[in-house]
Design an enzyme around this catalytic site. Sequence first.
Site, PDB file in Angstrom:
ATOM      1  N   LYS A   1      24.056  51.547  50.024  1.00 37.27           N
ATOM      2  CA  LYS A   1      25.202  51.121  50.829  1.00 37.27           C
ATOM      3  C   LYS A   1      26.443  50.998  49.944  1.00 37.27           C
ATOM      4  O   LYS A   1      26.503  50.146  49.072  1.00 37.27           O
ATOM      5  CB  LYS A   1      24.951  49.773  51.500  1.00 37.27           C
TER       6      LYS A   1
ATOM      7  N   GLY B   1      27.972  43.515  42.123  1.00 38.61           N
ATOM      8  CA  GLY B   1      29.006  42.862  42.928  1.00 38.61           C
ATOM      9  C   GLY B   1      29.216  41.443  42.448  1.00 38.61           C
ATOM     10  O   GLY B   1      28.982  41.117  41.284  1.00 38.61           O
ATOM     11  N   SER B   2      29.645  40.581  43.365  1.00 41.94           N
ATOM     12  CA  SER B   2      30.007  39.220  42.977  1.00 41.94           C
ATOM     13  C   SER B   2      28.761  38.379  42.669  1.00 41.94           C
ATOM     14  O   SER B   2      27.681  38.616  43.212  1.00 41.94           O
ATOM     15  CB  SER B   2      30.800  38.558  44.102  1.00 41.94           C
ATOM     16  N   THR B   3      28.943  37.377  41.832  1.00 38.18           N
ATOM     17  CA  THR B   3      27.852  36.477  41.472  1.00 38.18           C
ATOM     18  C   THR B   3      27.362  35.721  42.705  1.00 38.18           C
ATOM     19  O   THR B   3      26.163  35.493  42.872  1.00 38.18           O
ATOM     20  CB  THR B   3      28.314  35.515  40.363  1.00 38.18           C
ATOM     21  N   GLU B   4      28.303  35.387  43.598  1.00 34.92           N
ATOM     22  CA  GLU B   4      27.941  34.638  44.807  1.00 34.92           C
ATOM     23  C   GLU B   4      26.939  35.424  45.663  1.00 34.92           C
ATOM     24  O   GLU B   4      25.882  34.905  46.046  1.00 34.92           O
ATOM     25  CB  GLU B   4      29.231  34.393  45.582  1.00 34.92           C
TER      26      GLU B   4
ATOM     27  N   GLY C   1      25.201  37.984  44.643  1.00 30.21           N
ATOM     28  CA  GLY C   1      24.026  38.205  43.793  1.00 30.21           C
ATOM     29  C   GLY C   1      23.026  37.059  43.912  1.00 30.21           C
ATOM     30  O   GLY C   1      21.813  37.265  43.989  1.00 30.21           O
TER      31      GLY C   1
ATOM     32  N   GLU D   1      23.794  43.108  38.696  1.00 31.15           N
ATOM     33  CA  GLU D   1      24.889  43.245  37.731  1.00 31.15           C
ATOM     34  C   GLU D   1      26.085  42.566  38.377  1.00 31.15           C
ATOM     35  O   GLU D   1      26.636  43.060  39.348  1.00 31.15           O
ATOM     36  CB  GLU D   1      25.128  44.725  37.451  1.00 31.15           C
TER      37      GLU D   1
ATOM     38  N   CYS E   1      34.165  44.478  36.075  1.00 33.89           N
ATOM     39  CA  CYS E   1      33.344  43.287  35.838  1.00 33.89           C
ATOM     40  C   CYS E   1      33.329  42.909  34.355  1.00 33.89           C
ATOM     41  O   CYS E   1      33.224  41.740  34.021  1.00 33.89           O
ATOM     42  CB  CYS E   1      31.937  43.498  36.351  1.00 33.89           C
TER      43      CYS E   1
ATOM     44  N   GLU F   1      36.512  34.492  37.584  1.00 32.62           N
ATOM     45  CA  GLU F   1      36.825  35.924  37.563  1.00 32.62           C
ATOM     46  C   GLU F   1      37.966  36.187  38.542  1.00 32.62           C
ATOM     47  O   GLU F   1      37.835  35.916  39.732  1.00 32.62           O
ATOM     48  CB  GLU F   1      35.575  36.705  37.980  1.00 32.62           C
TER      49      GLU F   1
HETATM   50  P1  NDP Z   1      30.747  41.474  47.108  1.00 38.27           P
HETATM   51  O1  NDP Z   1      29.777  40.995  46.109  1.00 38.27           O
HETATM   52  O2  NDP Z   1      30.850  40.790  48.411  1.00 38.27           O
HETATM   53  O3  NDP Z   1      30.466  43.018  47.428  1.00 38.27           O
HETATM   54  C1  NDP Z   1      29.618  43.882  46.698  1.00 38.27           C
HETATM   55  C2  NDP Z   1      28.768  44.718  47.660  1.00 38.27           C
HETATM   56  O4  NDP Z   1      27.820  43.870  48.336  1.00 38.27           O
HETATM   57  C3  NDP Z   1      29.551  45.380  48.773  1.00 38.27           C
HETATM   58  O5  NDP Z   1      28.957  46.619  49.098  1.00 38.27           O
HETATM   59  C4  NDP Z   1      29.407  44.382  49.898  1.00 38.27           C
HETATM   60  O6  NDP Z   1      29.678  44.947  51.143  1.00 38.27           O
HETATM   61  C5  NDP Z   1      27.967  43.968  49.743  1.00 38.27           C
HETATM   62  N1  NDP Z   1      27.595  42.684  50.320  1.00 38.27           N
HETATM   63  C6  NDP Z   1      28.394  41.651  50.701  1.00 38.27           C
HETATM   64  N2  NDP Z   1      27.644  40.620  51.168  1.00 38.27           N
HETATM   65  C7  NDP Z   1      26.353  41.000  51.083  1.00 38.27           C
HETATM   66  C8  NDP Z   1      25.101  40.372  51.387  1.00 38.27           C
HETATM   67  N3  NDP Z   1      25.040  39.129  51.866  1.00 38.27           N
HETATM   68  N4  NDP Z   1      23.958  41.046  51.157  1.00 38.27           N
HETATM   69  C9  NDP Z   1      23.994  42.297  50.634  1.00 38.27           C
HETATM   70  N5  NDP Z   1      25.149  42.950  50.324  1.00 38.27           N
HETATM   71  C10 NDP Z   1      26.307  42.314  50.541  1.00 38.27           C
HETATM   72  O7  NDP Z   1      32.151  41.533  46.425  1.00 38.27           O
HETATM   73  P2  NDP Z   1      33.589  41.523  47.156  1.00 38.27           P
HETATM   74  O8  NDP Z   1      33.965  42.901  47.447  1.00 38.27           O
HETATM   75  O9  NDP Z   1      33.614  40.554  48.296  1.00 38.27           O
HETATM   76  O10 NDP Z   1      34.497  40.948  46.009  1.00 38.27           O
HETATM   77  C11 NDP Z   1      34.575  39.547  45.797  1.00 38.27           C
HETATM   78  C12 NDP Z   1      34.669  39.245  44.336  1.00 38.27           C
HETATM   79  O11 NDP Z   1      33.499  39.681  43.680  1.00 38.27           O
HETATM   80  C13 NDP Z   1      35.793  39.954  43.613  1.00 38.27           C
HETATM   81  O12 NDP Z   1      36.982  39.281  43.752  1.00 38.27           O
HETATM   82  C14 NDP Z   1      35.280  39.980  42.216  1.00 38.27           C
HETATM   83  O13 NDP Z   1      35.584  38.785  41.566  1.00 38.27           O
HETATM   84  C15 NDP Z   1      33.790  40.103  42.381  1.00 38.27           C
HETATM   85  N6  NDP Z   1      33.294  41.480  42.211  1.00 38.27           N
HETATM   86  C16 NDP Z   1      32.614  41.778  41.086  1.00 38.27           C
HETATM   87  C17 NDP Z   1      32.157  43.063  40.885  1.00 38.27           C
HETATM   88  C18 NDP Z   1      31.406  43.422  39.663  1.00 38.27           C
HETATM   89  O14 NDP Z   1      31.242  44.596  39.383  1.00 38.27           O
HETATM   90  N7  NDP Z   1      30.915  42.469  38.920  1.00 38.27           N
HETATM   91  C19 NDP Z   1      32.410  44.137  41.837  1.00 38.27           C
HETATM   92  C20 NDP Z   1      33.097  43.702  43.024  1.00 38.27           C
HETATM   93  C21 NDP Z   1      33.521  42.419  43.170  1.00 38.27           C
HETATM   94  P3  NDP Z   1      31.215  45.030  51.659  1.00 38.27           P
HETATM   95  O15 NDP Z   1      32.108  45.289  50.510  1.00 38.27           O
HETATM   96  O16 NDP Z   1      31.156  46.193  52.545  1.00 38.27           O
HETATM   97  O17 NDP Z   1      31.482  43.710  52.291  1.00 38.27           O
END
Ligand code: NDP
Length: 478
Positions: free
Chosen positions: A184, A236-239, A241, A258, A292, A389
Amino acid sequence: MPKFEYAPAPESRSIVSLRESYGLFINGEFGPSVDGRAFKTISPATEEVLAEVTEAGPADVDRAVTAARKAYEHTWSAMPGRERAKYLFRIARIIAERARELAVLESLDNGKPIRESRDVDIPLVAAHFFYYAGWADKLEYAGYGPAPRPIGVAGQVIPWNFPLLMLAWKIAPALACGNTVVLKPAETTPLTALAFAEICQQADLPPGVVNIVTGAGETGRALVEHPGVDKVAFTGSTEVGKQIARACAPTRKKVTLELGGKAANVVFEDAPVDQAVEGIVNGIFFNQGHVCCAGSRLLVQESVYSEVLASLRRRLATLRLGDPLDKNTDVGAINSAAQLAKIRELSDVGEAEGAERWSPPCELPVKGFWFPPTIFTGVSQAHRIAREEIFGPVLSVLTFRTPAEAVEKANNTPYGLSAGVWTEKGSLILWMASRLRAGVVWANTFNKFDPTSPFGGYKESGYGREGGRHGLEAYLNV
Ligand code: NDP
């Protein structure tokens, strides 16, 4: 220093033929979702609607996982590694052939400068497929036993900052090891993943080996929580994760995460200042700071603080912000309105907490999402901009006196993804590297990536490694 005026040098977008709407890629074919829902993806630089994209619901995720299971059991896991390698090499070659088109598409959908998508993202995407194609028939020599087995169906969720590169990090090792995948992409950047689906068709990849389900967080949740998924890989985000780790804890799923970072870029007094300044700029303003492992905390030795800051300010005044498709652009658009709001909010908090904010004179385009390169000085470790971050072009500057103090401050974070060290002394580099709690430590450089090199975090930056020989482990039953 005189600032050169550049004529516009836009990359033509005619090489990209956008469709009005895109279906889900399941079992080798594009098709509609069960409930017919869709969303729009826009250019963050202009807010122009680029295409309509299908939103996958739980029933679609289920179809994709079923297709991946069938392909895993009947085709892919049974295929000799040397045959799987041929498909991966074919995909890598097609990516190289279509590199310019993919770079333009990535810059349109993500907002990153074409200079970066053309010279960094897409070459690395092809390199990852070439690299893991090479492993597919050599897995028994990887150090994971004489006959390592794949895990099964991988559910992979990726973010919007390096859309196609994160796809390559996830799909290339998974396929090389004999797994099938359902991936996804992020809601704001689905287009290059859908172009990749076309590339799978072009490479005659057996149906169901790669499935792409587009949608938002709920689609991601349906995928990682699907009982037919054997392996979850998330960036993606730690939250989010943490939510995924909680959801997978009572299951047998193998998980790699990651997550975020708040990396320290440490500059010692004997570092060559001009090179260090280039490294600081590359560390935090590359990809608008949507990285990140960005060097978002600059730690400068007190004795060279004024010199480094003056030089950094001069260099920032030469950065060109604007049209991502212009080949002279250094800083592109912020990926989304939501991310821009977050950067603004944390920057305002930085000022309210007493740090001093500075940006070079810089005109922001009227349409789209933009934030100027920004430096905060007078930052203390307690400030939120030193701890959280920001994921934008914002640098927090702190100082230190001794190497021991530098280590203590660098490690004073819940994260541990990367760090940088700038000094002429090799012994100091090694001393620092052995004490910094970070998955990657760059010495006299920053933000350098290579498919042969493992990448991943300590602490709240996640677990598991991607890239290199280590990256195979996540996709093998070991
Ligand atoms: P998210 O962690 O929400 O998004 C990462 C991916 O996970 C996206 O494909 C998202 O879908 C998907 N996702 C969201 N919620 C869920 C869930 N409950 N279960 C499974 N998958 C999910 O990051 P955000 O885009 O909201 O960014 C928020 C913050 O996260 C940023 O401001 C940044 O600080 C951090 N971030 C860190 C990254 C890294 O590489 N370490 C990368 C991106 C963000 P969708 O985007 O379609 O909602």
